[in-house]
Design an enzyme around this catalytic site. Sequence first.
Site, mmCIF file in Angstrom:
data_model
loop_
_atom_site.group_PDB
_atom_site.id
_atom_site.type_symbol
_atom_site.label_atom_id
_atom_site.label_comp_id
_atom_site.label_asym_id
_atom_site.label_seq_id
_atom_site.Cartn_x
_atom_site.Cartn_y
_atom_site.Cartn_z
ATOM 1 N N GLY A 95 -57.518 43.282 -38.526
ATOM 2 C CA GLY A 95 -58.275 42.955 -39.728
ATOM 3 C C GLY A 95 -58.003 41.530 -40.186
ATOM 4 O O GLY A 95 -57.507 40.707 -39.416
ATOM 5 N N GLY A 97 -55.809 39.986 -42.190
ATOM 6 C CA GLY A 97 -54.447 39.440 -42.134
ATOM 7 C C GLY A 97 -54.034 39.126 -40.699
ATOM 8 O O GLY A 97 -53.532 38.035 -40.394
ATOM 9 N N THR A 98 -54.292 40.076 -39.811
ATOM 10 C CA THR A 98 -53.956 39.922 -38.395
ATOM 11 C C THR A 98 -54.683 38.722 -37.802
ATOM 12 O O THR A 98 -54.087 37.906 -37.077
ATOM 13 C CB THR A 98 -54.388 41.202 -37.629
ATOM 14 O OG1 THR A 98 -53.778 42.318 -38.257
ATOM 15 C CG2 THR A 98 -53.982 41.147 -36.170
ATOM 16 N N ILE A 119 -61.706 49.999 -40.919
ATOM 17 C CA ILE A 119 -62.708 50.982 -41.351
ATOM 18 C C ILE A 119 -63.460 50.462 -42.571
ATOM 19 O O ILE A 119 -64.544 50.922 -42.867
ATOM 20 C CB ILE A 119 -62.084 52.371 -41.665
ATOM 21 C CG1 ILE A 119 -61.108 52.293 -42.841
ATOM 22 C CG2 ILE A 119 -61.456 52.984 -40.441
ATOM 23 C CD1 ILE A 119 -60.785 53.660 -43.439
ATOM 24 N N ASP A 120 -62.856 49.489 -43.271
ATOM 25 C CA ASP A 120 -63.461 49.024 -44.526
ATOM 26 C C ASP A 120 -64.739 48.201 -44.321
ATOM 27 O O ASP A 120 -65.489 47.992 -45.260
ATOM 28 C CB ASP A 120 -62.467 48.182 -45.320
ATOM 29 C CG ASP A 120 -61.280 49.004 -45.793
ATOM 30 O OD1 ASP A 120 -61.332 50.238 -45.662
ATOM 31 O OD2 ASP A 120 -60.313 48.412 -46.293
ATOM 32 N N MET A 162 -61.830 55.278 -48.962
ATOM 33 C CA MET A 162 -61.121 54.003 -48.859
ATOM 34 C C MET A 162 -62.065 52.825 -49.120
ATOM 35 O O MET A 162 -63.279 52.984 -49.149
ATOM 36 C CB MET A 162 -60.436 53.885 -47.511
ATOM 37 C CG MET A 162 -59.093 54.603 -47.476
ATOM 38 S SD MET A 162 -58.252 54.387 -45.928
ATOM 39 C CE MET A 162 -56.620 55.029 -46.333
ATOM 40 N N ARG A 164 -60.641 48.890 -50.398
ATOM 41 C CA ARG A 164 -59.829 48.252 -51.448
ATOM 42 C C ARG A 164 -60.636 47.233 -52.234
ATOM 43 O O ARG A 164 -60.635 47.209 -53.444
ATOM 44 C CB ARG A 164 -58.663 47.505 -50.798
ATOM 45 C CG ARG A 164 -57.518 48.374 -50.477
ATOM 46 C CD ARG A 164 -56.461 47.583 -49.794
ATOM 47 N NE ARG A 164 -56.910 47.120 -48.493
ATOM 48 C CZ ARG A 164 -56.254 46.269 -47.740
ATOM 49 N NH1 ARG A 164 -55.141 45.740 -48.184
ATOM 50 N NH2 ARG A 164 -56.707 45.919 -46.555
ATOM 51 N N GLU A 215 -61.760 53.480 -53.478
ATOM 52 C CA GLU A 215 -60.431 53.441 -54.117
ATOM 53 C C GLU A 215 -60.266 52.180 -54.977
ATOM 54 O O GLU A 215 -59.488 52.157 -55.917
ATOM 55 C CB GLU A 215 -59.328 53.508 -53.061
ATOM 56 C CG GLU A 215 -59.350 52.329 -52.102
ATOM 57 C CD GLU A 215 -58.333 52.423 -50.977
ATOM 58 O OE1 GLU A 215 -57.433 53.266 -51.037
ATOM 59 O OE2 GLU A 215 -58.463 51.633 -50.023
ATOM 60 N N GLN A 267 -59.828 59.591 -43.189
ATOM 61 C CA GLN A 267 -60.937 58.744 -42.736
ATOM 62 C C GLN A 267 -60.565 57.864 -41.551
ATOM 63 O O GLN A 267 -61.426 57.269 -40.909
ATOM 64 C CB GLN A 267 -61.380 57.808 -43.873
ATOM 65 C CG GLN A 267 -61.996 58.518 -45.030
ATOM 66 C CD GLN A 267 -61.846 57.694 -46.310
ATOM 67 O OE1 GLN A 267 -62.760 57.006 -46.710
ATOM 68 N NE2 GLN A 267 -60.695 57.770 -46.945
HETATM 69 O O1 F6P Z 1 -57.667 48.128 -44.743
HETATM 70 C C1 F6P Z 1 -57.921 49.430 -44.385
HETATM 71 C C2 F6P Z 1 -57.322 50.405 -45.307
HETATM 72 O O2 F6P Z 1 -57.703 51.614 -44.780
HETATM 73 C C3 F6P Z 1 -57.701 50.346 -46.789
HETATM 74 O O3 F6P Z 1 -58.935 50.861 -47.140
HETATM 75 C C4 F6P Z 1 -56.565 51.113 -47.409
HETATM 76 O O4 F6P Z 1 -56.420 50.790 -48.750
HETATM 77 C C5 F6P Z 1 -55.420 50.648 -46.609
HETATM 78 O O5 F6P Z 1 -55.909 50.337 -45.329
HETATM 79 C C6 F6P Z 1 -54.314 51.647 -46.520
HETATM 80 O O6 F6P Z 1 -53.243 51.067 -45.874
HETATM 81 P P1 F6P Z 1 -51.944 51.889 -45.445
HETATM 82 O O7 F6P Z 1 -52.331 52.765 -44.325
HETATM 83 O O8 F6P Z 1 -50.979 50.849 -45.041
HETATM 84 O O9 F6P Z 1 -51.506 52.673 -46.632
#
Ligand code: F6P
Length: 343
Positions: A95, A97-98, A119-120, A162, A164, A215, A267
């Site tokens: 994603g 950051g990576t 997935i976002d 999900m 963010r 979320e 998800q």
């Molecule tokens: O970035 C993808 C994501 O699935 C977000 O929708 C979610 O908030 C986050 O990762 C959850 O991250 P983790 O699995 O580290 O709790």
Amino acid sequence: VIRAVAKTAMMRGWDVIGVEDGYEGLIRGRFRRLGPADVSGLLTLGGTILGTSNTADPYRYAQVRSGRVVLADVSRRLLRNARGAGLDALILIGGDGTLASAAKLQRDGLPVVGVPKTIDNDLRGTDVTFGFDTAVGIATEAIDRLHTTAQSHHRIMIVEVMGRRAGWIALYSGVAGGGDVILIPEVPYRIEAIAAKVRERRRRGKLFSLVVTAEGAKPVGGRPVIRKLVARSADPVRLGGVGFVLAEALEKAAGAETRAVVLGHVQRGGTPSAADRILATRLGDEAVRLAAEGSFGRMVAVRGGDLTSVPLEVPGQGPRLVPVDHPLIAAARRIGTGFGDEG
Ligand code: F6P
């Protein structure tokens, strides 16, 4: 993607080396030679056979020094390991950051091709990321199942999916599942607007309502609900729980029994959809083609259904949000779906 990359690279006669646990494995030198048998039978699997890490960032790697967590730049160690393993090219799946770190590694001399994964679906530079279609399918099925209780018990059911910063999953699953109200981070909500939609439905004889919320949804002038902070992570905020906050408020404002369900990592698991398998195959194959022609420092991308590529810096330039005038929002509004901002 791993399957497609490995198979097409092997067809070219290349050696394929898997890195365990993403950047963690590159930093610690955990490499695994992959053969045809290792990448056979992967189509139906979610996740990754190599493992992953969402906390290891080579430029801000959490280390405990004198009992305190400090973020250190360990990129030189990573580059040494990559050279030691004889890597001519690194195909990196991840994603924002990576891929932002991947852009730095490319500048520091490691030839990288990126593949967009979340997935976002909120990565800049590509119309779609793999994982999104599967997540939307799972969320839609959950909404379908929640309709049963909503309808039978005349309740408000809230399903939290999900997303963010961007509401792509909520928007798509909300439309596919027939959510009566869809809440996304890009459109701040007012409880009164949601309650008004519930009351309006009741007047029309619909005694139940389904609310689909990302979320990251937040009230006008407010903030998203934080579930926890992950200290070791470069991006420490974890969201979750807005569904319960909404349930409390809506029960009072709309005067109807309300329940909330948080789908969370459901998800992200299980068998990928056919569309995601096809997308992953195309992306992996294209990543190897780019590496073969020496087009490094780029991320494979989809634009209008066609494959293309963009500089690795692009996905790090902030999330790709849902435009508030997105045609799907407009269509949903026209069929009567609420977005919590009406009136
Ligand atoms: O970035 C993808 C994501 O699935 C977000 O929708 C979610 O908030 C986050 O990762 C959850 O991250 P983790 O699995 O580290 O709790």
